[in-house]
Design a protein around this motif. Structure first.
Motif, mmCIF file in Angstrom:
data_model
loop_
_atom_site.group_PDB
_atom_site.id
_atom_site.type_symbol
_atom_site.label_atom_id
_atom_site.label_comp_id
_atom_site.label_asym_id
_atom_site.label_seq_id
_atom_site.Cartn_x
_atom_site.Cartn_y
_atom_site.Cartn_z
ATOM 1 N N GLN A 66 -0.599 -11.124 9.093
ATOM 2 C CA GLN A 66 -1.254 -9.431 9.928
ATOM 3 C C GLN A 66 -1.474 -8.655 9.224
ATOM 4 O OE1 GLN A 66 1.380 -9.681 13.195
ATOM 5 N NE2 GLN A 66 1.525 -12.566 12.854
ATOM 6 N N LEU A 67 -1.133 -8.150 8.171
ATOM 7 C CA LEU A 67 -1.772 -6.709 7.408
ATOM 8 C C LEU A 67 -2.155 -6.813 6.226
ATOM 9 C CD1 LEU A 67 2.759 -5.976 8.091
ATOM 10 C CD2 LEU A 67 0.426 -4.630 9.092
ATOM 11 N N ILE A 68 -2.787 -5.817 5.826
ATOM 12 C CA ILE A 68 -3.427 -6.393 4.325
ATOM 13 C C ILE A 68 -2.012 -5.881 3.587
ATOM 14 C CG2 ILE A 68 -4.632 -4.231 3.508
ATOM 15 C CD1 ILE A 68 -6.345 -3.371 5.750
ATOM 16 N N ASN A 69 -2.362 -6.764 2.885
ATOM 17 C CA ASN A 69 -0.815 -7.059 1.734
ATOM 18 C C ASN A 69 -1.311 -6.929 -0.024
ATOM 19 O OD1 ASN A 69 1.460 -8.425 3.683
ATOM 20 N ND2 ASN A 69 0.619 -9.987 3.707
ATOM 21 N N VAL A 70 -1.179 -5.594 -0.052
ATOM 22 C CA VAL A 70 -1.013 -5.121 -1.762
ATOM 23 C C VAL A 70 -0.329 -5.849 -2.996
ATOM 24 C CG1 VAL A 70 -1.784 -2.918 -2.767
ATOM 25 C CG2 VAL A 70 -2.004 -2.809 -0.403
ATOM 26 N N PHE A 71 -0.900 -6.062 -3.576
ATOM 27 C CA PHE A 71 -0.018 -6.736 -5.162
ATOM 28 C C PHE A 71 -0.969 -6.189 -6.402
ATOM 29 C CE2 PHE A 71 -0.921 -10.400 -2.233
ATOM 30 C CZ PHE A 71 1.253 -10.330 -1.923
ATOM 31 N N GLU A 72 0.094 -5.249 -7.290
ATOM 32 C CA GLU A 72 -0.489 -4.427 -8.131
ATOM 33 C C GLU A 72 -0.005 -5.856 -9.483
ATOM 34 O OE1 GLU A 72 -0.034 0.071 -9.246
ATOM 35 O OE2 GLU A 72 1.254 -0.407 -9.745
ATOM 36 N N LEU A 73 -1.408 -5.741 -10.067
ATOM 37 C CA LEU A 73 -1.340 -6.504 -10.980
ATOM 38 C C LEU A 73 -1.025 -5.192 -12.805
ATOM 39 C CD1 LEU A 73 -4.981 -8.083 -11.237
ATOM 40 C CD2 LEU A 73 -1.989 -9.251 -11.247
ATOM 41 N N ASP A 74 -1.883 -3.993 -12.723
ATOM 42 C CA ASP A 74 -1.743 -3.306 -13.771
ATOM 43 C C ASP A 74 -2.186 -1.751 -13.090
ATOM 44 O OD1 ASP A 74 -1.587 -1.673 -16.458
ATOM 45 O OD2 ASP A 74 -3.045 -2.681 -17.691
ATOM 46 N N SER A 75 -2.048 -0.847 -14.122
ATOM 47 C CA SER A 75 -2.341 -0.118 -13.287
ATOM 48 C C SER A 75 -3.893 0.246 -12.700
ATOM 49 C CB SER A 75 -1.974 1.513 -14.120
ATOM 50 O OG SER A 75 -2.526 2.441 -13.537
ATOM 51 N N GLY A 76 -4.054 0.591 -11.525
ATOM 52 C CA GLY A 76 -4.862 0.885 -11.244
ATOM 53 C C GLY A 76 -6.483 -0.672 -11.096
ATOM 54 N N GLN A 77 -5.172 -1.518 -10.705
ATOM 55 C CA GLN A 77 -6.075 -2.846 -10.216
ATOM 56 C C GLN A 77 -4.824 -3.636 -9.590
ATOM 57 O OE1 GLN A 77 -5.905 -4.590 -14.888
ATOM 58 N NE2 GLN A 77 -8.001 -4.204 -14.915
ATOM 59 N N ARG A 78 -5.533 -4.108 -8.208
ATOM 60 C CA ARG A 78 -5.004 -4.645 -7.463
ATOM 61 C C ARG A 78 -5.446 -5.965 -6.659
ATOM 62 N NH1 ARG A 78 -4.683 0.902 -6.982
ATOM 63 N NH2 ARG A 78 -6.671 0.655 -5.420
ATOM 64 N N LEU A 79 -4.581 -7.054 -6.631
ATOM 65 C CA LEU A 79 -5.446 -7.713 -5.670
ATOM 66 C C LEU A 79 -4.967 -7.510 -3.846
ATOM 67 C CD1 LEU A 79 -3.865 -11.021 -7.767
ATOM 68 C CD2 LEU A 79 -5.936 -10.262 -7.943
ATOM 69 N N ILE A 80 -5.808 -7.577 -3.478
ATOM 70 C CA ILE A 80 -5.355 -7.334 -1.807
ATOM 71 C C ILE A 80 -5.792 -8.572 -0.722
ATOM 72 C CG2 ILE A 80 -6.340 -6.027 0.376
ATOM 73 C CD1 ILE A 80 -5.329 -4.087 -1.930
ATOM 74 N N ASP A 81 -5.079 -9.005 0.070
ATOM 75 C CA ASP A 81 -4.712 -9.517 0.820
ATOM 76 C C ASP A 81 -4.868 -9.892 2.241
ATOM 77 O OD1 ASP A 81 -4.278 -12.485 1.880
ATOM 78 O OD2 ASP A 81 -2.069 -12.348 1.843
ATOM 79 N N LEU A 82 -6.522 -9.871 2.314
ATOM 80 C CA LEU A 82 -6.734 -9.328 4.062
ATOM 81 C C LEU A 82 -6.107 -10.734 5.221
ATOM 82 C CD1 LEU A 82 -10.026 -8.873 2.736
ATOM 83 C CD2 LEU A 82 -8.285 -6.845 3.064
ATOM 84 N N PRO A 83 -6.067 -9.792 6.678
ATOM 85 C CA PRO A 83 -5.792 -10.689 7.499
ATOM 86 C C PRO A 83 -6.350 -11.779 7.326
ATOM 87 C CG PRO A 83 -5.413 -8.292 8.128
ATOM 88 C CD PRO A 83 -6.439 -8.461 6.593
#
Length: 207
Positions: A66-83
């Motif tokens: 139900q939320l926007i979940n943020v996962f960081e890979l490296d500095s400035g690189q992210r995967l976003i899990d959208l609702p």
């Protein structure tokens, strides 16, 4: 597809869950977002990609994200899990809030550089999926249409569905790649990584 510097997706770590874009990390770097119907297997795909069993929470009840979940890979690189969208049996007001946060993120997040749209291989390109892909194409954001649960079909039927989906994707008139994927059997992971690596590296080169 040109060679891209490989990225170690196993390093992904959870950063935050945000109800809307105002609570997300600074809008810098490169983000690749995962979106899909609530029963498309989005959390399972993220866990498979990152080789982590519980990075993204999975549930037998669709619509838990139900939320926007943020996962960081490296500095400035992210995967976003959208609702997730479209399926969950939740109150209309809650559903509308999810849709608003999803829409805001897609329209206003400058660091978004690629969109993975997950769809059950047996039911691809439903109306909301198409709307999402058309939106991304209009913003010149590349799309990976990921046909999940591909283990549910025998190889011949699976290949046929992929071919049909690739034919259908031409109508979007944009940068839309179609691949089959199975979290259960763990196939298609290399293809997903190749596409994501290219997106991360292309944008790094451009900066």
């Amino acid at each position: 597809m040109p060679d891209s510097k490989p990225i170690n997706y196993q390093t992904a770590k959870f950063i935050t869950s945000a109800p809307d874009i105002s609570k997300l990390p600074d809008d810098t770097g490169i983000e690749i977002a995962f979106a899909g119907r609530s029963n498309a297997g989005k959390s399972s795909a993220l866990n498979t990609l990152t080789r982590q069993n519980s990075l993204a929470r999975t549930s037998k009840t669709p619509g838990r994200t139900q939320l926007i979940n943020v996962f960081e890979l490296d500095s400035g690189q992210r995967l976003i899990d959208l609702p997730g969208y479209g399926f969950a049996k939740v109150p209309l007001a809650v559903k509308e809030k999810w849709q608003q946060s999803l829409s805001e993120y897609l329209q206003r997040r400058d660091s978004l550089k690629g969109l993975v749209v997950l769809m059950d291989i047996r039911h691809p390109f439903k109306e909301t999926d198409q709307e999402l892909i058309y939106w991304a194409v209009s913003c010149e954001i590349p799309v990976l249409a990921l046909l999940t649960k591909a283990d549910k079909l025998k190889q011949g039927a699976r290949m046929n569905m992929v071919l049909k989906a690739r034919q259908a994707a031409i109508a979007f008139n944009g940068d839309v790649t179609v691949e089959a994927f199975s979290s259960l059997k763990r196939f298609g992971v290399d293809n997903v990584e190749n596409v994501l690596n290219q997106w991360f590296n292309n944008d790094s080169d451009a900066q």
